[in-house]
Write an enzyme that holds these catalytic residues in place. Structure first.
Site, PDB file in Angstrom:
ATOM      1  N   GLY A  13       0.690  -1.244  -0.181  1.00 31.56           N
ATOM      2  CA  GLY A  13      -0.062  -0.027  -0.354  1.00 31.56           C
ATOM      3  C   GLY A  13       1.109   1.089   0.065  1.00 31.56           C
ATOM      4  O   GLY A  13       0.722   1.934  -0.823  1.00 31.56           O
ATOM      5  N   ILE A  14       1.823   1.542   0.976  1.00 29.45           N
ATOM      6  CA  ILE A  14       2.697   2.702   1.316  1.00 29.45           C
ATOM      7  C   ILE A  14       3.522   2.358   0.111  1.00 29.45           C
ATOM      8  O   ILE A  14       4.034   3.803  -0.403  1.00 29.45           O
ATOM      9  CB  ILE A  14       3.292   2.702   2.348  1.00 29.45           C
ATOM     10  CG1 ILE A  14       2.737   2.813   3.190  1.00 29.45           C
ATOM     11  CG2 ILE A  14       4.082   3.511   2.196  1.00 29.45           C
ATOM     12  CD1 ILE A  14       2.562   2.887   5.124  1.00 29.45           C
ATOM     13  N   GLY A  90       7.479  -4.463   5.652  1.00 34.30           N
ATOM     14  CA  GLY A  90       6.895  -5.013   7.384  1.00 34.30           C
ATOM     15  C   GLY A  90       6.126  -6.327   7.807  1.00 34.30           C
ATOM     16  O   GLY A  90       5.020  -5.900   6.146  1.00 34.30           O
ATOM     17  N   GLN A 147       2.835   0.213  22.059  1.00 29.43           N
ATOM     18  CA  GLN A 147       1.092  -0.059  21.228  1.00 29.43           C
ATOM     19  C   GLN A 147       1.227  -1.534  22.166  1.00 29.43           C
ATOM     20  O   GLN A 147       1.791  -2.302  21.728  1.00 29.43           O
ATOM     21  CB  GLN A 147       0.735  -0.038  19.725  1.00 29.43           C
ATOM     22  CG  GLN A 147       0.160  -0.496  19.219  1.00 29.43           C
ATOM     23  CD  GLN A 147      -1.123   0.653  19.942  1.00 29.43           C
ATOM     24  OE1 GLN A 147      -0.957   1.115  19.816  1.00 29.43           O
ATOM     25  NE2 GLN A 147      -2.261  -0.054  19.665  1.00 29.43           N
ATOM     26  N   PHE A 148       0.271  -1.589  22.055  1.00 28.80           N
ATOM     27  CA  PHE A 148      -0.869  -2.951  23.050  1.00 28.80           C
ATOM     28  C   PHE A 148      -0.846  -3.593  21.853  1.00 28.80           C
ATOM     29  O   PHE A 148      -1.941  -3.680  21.009  1.00 28.80           O
ATOM     30  CB  PHE A 148      -2.208  -2.639  23.871  1.00 28.80           C
ATOM     31  CG  PHE A 148      -2.883  -3.797  24.471  1.00 28.80           C
ATOM     32  CD1 PHE A 148      -2.929  -3.540  25.557  1.00 28.80           C
ATOM     33  CD2 PHE A 148      -4.280  -4.533  23.638  1.00 28.80           C
ATOM     34  CE1 PHE A 148      -3.716  -4.782  27.031  1.00 28.80           C
ATOM     35  CE2 PHE A 148      -3.768  -5.396  24.638  1.00 28.80           C
ATOM     36  CZ  PHE A 148      -3.886  -6.089  26.050  1.00 28.80           C
ATOM     37  N   GLY A 149      -0.159  -5.528  22.701  1.00 24.48           N
ATOM     38  CA  GLY A 149      -0.474  -6.816  21.189  1.00 24.48           C
ATOM     39  C   GLY A 149       1.111  -5.654  20.895  1.00 24.48           C
ATOM     40  O   GLY A 149       1.126  -7.217  19.478  1.00 24.48           O
ATOM     41  N   TYR A 153       6.195  -5.722  17.060  1.00 28.55           N
ATOM     42  CA  TYR A 153       6.585  -4.641  16.160  1.00 28.55           C
ATOM     43  C   TYR A 153       7.606  -3.426  16.246  1.00 28.55           C
ATOM     44  O   TYR A 153       7.889  -2.609  15.980  1.00 28.55           O
ATOM     45  CB  TYR A 153       5.339  -4.243  15.757  1.00 28.55           C
ATOM     46  CG  TYR A 153       5.196  -3.301  14.457  1.00 28.55           C
ATOM     47  CD1 TYR A 153       5.602  -3.568  13.322  1.00 28.55           C
ATOM     48  CD2 TYR A 153       4.997  -2.266  14.685  1.00 28.55           C
ATOM     49  CE1 TYR A 153       4.737  -3.125  12.360  1.00 28.55           C
ATOM     50  CE2 TYR A 153       3.792  -1.695  13.595  1.00 28.55           C
ATOM     51  CZ  TYR A 153       4.462  -1.913  12.685  1.00 28.55           C
ATOM     52  OH  TYR A 153       4.261  -0.650  11.216  1.00 28.55           O
ATOM     53  N   TYR A 185      -1.759   5.922  11.585  1.00 24.69           N
ATOM     54  CA  TYR A 185      -1.614   4.935  11.293  1.00 24.69           C
ATOM     55  C   TYR A 185      -1.962   5.759   9.309  1.00 24.69           C
ATOM     56  O   TYR A 185      -2.706   6.732   9.410  1.00 24.69           O
ATOM     57  CB  TYR A 185      -3.587   5.019  11.799  1.00 24.69           C
ATOM     58  CG  TYR A 185      -3.837   4.450  12.209  1.00 24.69           C
ATOM     59  CD1 TYR A 185      -3.866   2.815  13.304  1.00 24.69           C
ATOM     60  CD2 TYR A 185      -3.703   4.918  13.852  1.00 24.69           C
ATOM     61  CE1 TYR A 185      -3.482   2.004  13.568  1.00 24.69           C
ATOM     62  CE2 TYR A 185      -3.481   4.275  15.358  1.00 24.69           C
ATOM     63  CZ  TYR A 185      -3.081   2.961  14.847  1.00 24.69           C
ATOM     64  OH  TYR A 185      -3.052   2.269  16.329  1.00 24.69           O
TER      65      TYR A 185
HETATM   66  P1  NAD Z   1       1.170  -3.365   2.976  1.00 23.25           P
HETATM   67  O1  NAD Z   1       1.304  -5.225   3.844  1.00 23.25           O
HETATM   68  O2  NAD Z   1       0.599  -3.045   2.380  1.00 23.25           O
HETATM   69  O3  NAD Z   1       2.887  -3.474   2.209  1.00 23.25           O
HETATM   70  C1  NAD Z   1       4.011  -4.229   2.506  1.00 23.25           C
HETATM   71  C2  NAD Z   1       4.747  -4.797   1.621  1.00 23.25           C
HETATM   72  O4  NAD Z   1       5.597  -5.633   2.416  1.00 23.25           O
HETATM   73  C3  NAD Z   1       3.779  -6.364   0.661  1.00 23.25           C
HETATM   74  O5  NAD Z   1       3.681  -6.222  -0.654  1.00 23.25           O
HETATM   75  C4  NAD Z   1       4.493  -7.573   1.437  1.00 23.25           C
HETATM   76  O6  NAD Z   1       4.398  -8.151   0.984  1.00 23.25           O
HETATM   77  C5  NAD Z   1       6.134  -7.001   1.826  1.00 23.25           C
HETATM   78  N1  NAD Z   1       7.283  -8.423   2.657  1.00 23.25           N
HETATM   79  C6  NAD Z   1       6.720  -8.354   4.123  1.00 23.25           C
HETATM   80  N2  NAD Z   1       7.791 -10.009   3.717  1.00 23.25           N
HETATM   81  C7  NAD Z   1       8.249  -9.503   3.057  1.00 23.25           C
HETATM   82  C8  NAD Z   1       9.617 -10.375   2.245  1.00 23.25           C
HETATM   83  N3  NAD Z   1      10.614 -10.348   3.569  1.00 23.25           N
HETATM   84  N4  NAD Z   1      10.835  -9.661   1.661  1.00 23.25           N
HETATM   85  C9  NAD Z   1      10.101  -8.666   0.445  1.00 23.25           C
HETATM   86  N5  NAD Z   1       9.057  -7.864   0.796  1.00 23.25           N
HETATM   87  C10 NAD Z   1       8.033  -8.337   2.028  1.00 23.25           C
HETATM   88  O7  NAD Z   1       2.062  -2.519   4.214  1.00 23.25           O
HETATM   89  P2  NAD Z   1       1.681  -0.970   3.992  1.00 23.25           P
HETATM   90  O8  NAD Z   1       0.565  -0.544   5.301  1.00 23.25           O
HETATM   91  O9  NAD Z   1       2.277  -0.899   2.980  1.00 23.25           O
HETATM   92  O10 NAD Z   1       3.462  -1.365   5.379  1.00 23.25           O
HETATM   93  C11 NAD Z   1       4.389  -0.367   4.334  1.00 23.25           C
HETATM   94  C12 NAD Z   1       6.201  -0.197   5.184  1.00 23.25           C
HETATM   95  O11 NAD Z   1       5.367   1.236   6.508  1.00 23.25           O
HETATM   96  C13 NAD Z   1       5.050  -1.508   6.447  1.00 23.25           C
HETATM   97  O12 NAD Z   1       7.362  -0.981   6.988  1.00 23.25           O
HETATM   98  C14 NAD Z   1       4.477  -0.806   7.356  1.00 23.25           C
HETATM   99  O13 NAD Z   1       5.283  -1.513   9.236  1.00 23.25           O
HETATM  100  C15 NAD Z   1       4.856   0.556   7.644  1.00 23.25           C
HETATM  101  N6  NAD Z   1       3.533   0.973   8.280  1.00 23.25           N
HETATM  102  C16 NAD Z   1       2.411   1.548   7.899  1.00 23.25           C
HETATM  103  C17 NAD Z   1       1.202   1.730   8.320  1.00 23.25           C
HETATM  104  C18 NAD Z   1      -0.122   1.720   8.081  1.00 23.25           C
HETATM  105  O14 NAD Z   1      -0.768   2.399   8.728  1.00 23.25           O
HETATM  106  N7  NAD Z   1      -0.024   0.929   7.117  1.00 23.25           N
HETATM  107  C19 NAD Z   1       1.581   2.339   9.749  1.00 23.25           C
HETATM  108  C20 NAD Z   1       2.161   2.695   9.763  1.00 23.25           C
HETATM  109  C21 NAD Z   1       3.886   2.159   9.495  1.00 23.25           C
END
Ligand code: NAD
Length: 246
Positions: A13-14, A90, A147-149, A153, A185
């Site tokens: 997503g990001i 992640g 964060q709880f739980g 992470y 978020y």
């Molecule tokens: P997402 O699940 O849409 O994207 C994460 C991507 O990482 C996925 O495509 C997944 O397949 C890939 N991935 C997972 N394990 C992997 C591995 N071992 N090797 C290669 N790729 C791998 O999640 P997102 O929401 O886009 O999050 C992106 C980053 O932003 C993450 O690090 C997440 O922790 C962080 N984040 C997200 C949020 C949120 O609200 N969505 C908030 C804070 C931080």
């Protein structure tokens, strides 16, 4: 010459927003995806091409040092040295600590934190030698406040910023900046799938009364990647709508 930018977890997503924004800004973008996502990555690449973006995709499990070594070698052979690295891959495996199993702890540390070593280690020396580099680690508000739980992470995400501050010091005299971006978020498939009452409860606790759009995160990253941010290193930039301040 376009700078080569590698985004791990680039089809998420990001990650998608980061890839398209860096491409708009003139980078030659390479999106990493997990080996289990080969079909999804093909579809993703086609969808980006329809939007006018030529973004390469490379498979590797970034929790594996060997696979990360192979991937970066292939990218370097095909496109040239990676000058911009966004560590974005992640996962979460949430459980209260009394129920958390070792496998859940290890999976989250391996994917979120050990990946930073596994991938950054491949590009670091080249950046120092060439006198230019940009590394951005995508952490989370929950790495700053807990964060709880999410003991696993929060530990991984806090650890990422420890790496950032150290590499910022090691890279500062060589034109390599290293920063953390900590989103709150973000409106992605994961947060949109939440029950409405949970989502609304979260939103009511955010001073701006909305979740971030992925573009809120990618525009902060684009700035840190740009030449205008050359003097910023070792920072942890929150993109959280006022959810947490320190
Ligand atoms: P997402 O699940 O849409 O994207 C994460 C991507 O990482 C996925 O495509 C997944 O397949 C890939 N991935 C997972 N394990 C992997 C591995 N071992 N090797 C290669 N790729 C791998 O999640 P997102 O929401 O886009 O999050 C992106 C980053 O932003 C993450 O690090 C997440 O922790 C962080 N984040 C997200 C949020 C949120 O609200 N969505 C908030 C804070 C931080």
């Amino acid at each position: 010459m376009a700078r080569i930018a590698l985004v791990t977890g680039g089809i998420g997503g990001i990650g998608t927003s980061i890839c398209t924004r860096l491409a708009q800004d003139g980078c030659r973008v390479v999106a990493n995806h997990h080996p289990s996502e080969v079909d999804a990555a093909d579809e993703w690449k086609k969808a980006r091409a329809e939007e006018g973006y030529d973004i390469a995709t490379f498979s590797a499990d970034v929790s594996s040092f060997e696979d990360s070594t192979r991937m970066v070698k292939e990218i370097t052979e095909q496109f040239g040295p990676v000058e911009v690295l966004i560590n974005c891959a992640g996962i979460t495996r949430d459980k209260t600590f009394r129920k958390m199993e070792a496998a859940q702890w290890q999976a989250v540390i391996n994917v979120n934190l050990n990946s930073v070593f596994n991938v950054t280690r491949q590009v670091w020396e080249g950046m120092l030698e060439r006198g230019f580099g940009r590394i951005i680690n995508i952490s989370s508000v929950n790495g700053q406040r807990g964060q709880f739980g999410q003991a696993n992470y929060a530990a991984a995400k806090a650890g990422m910023h420890g790496v950032t501050m150290t590499l910022a010091q090691e890279g500062a005299s060589k034109g390599v900046t290293v920063n953390t971006v900590s989103p709150g978020y973000v409106e992605t498939a994961m947060t949109l799938a939440m029950d409405d009452d949970i989502r609304n409860g979260i939103i009511s606790g955010i001073p701006m009364r909305r979740m971030a759009q992925p573009s809120d995160v990618s525009s902060a990253i684009a700035f840190l990647v740009s030449d205008q941010a050359a003097y910023i290193t070792g920072a942890n930039l929150p993109v959280n709508g006022g959810l947490f301040m320190h």
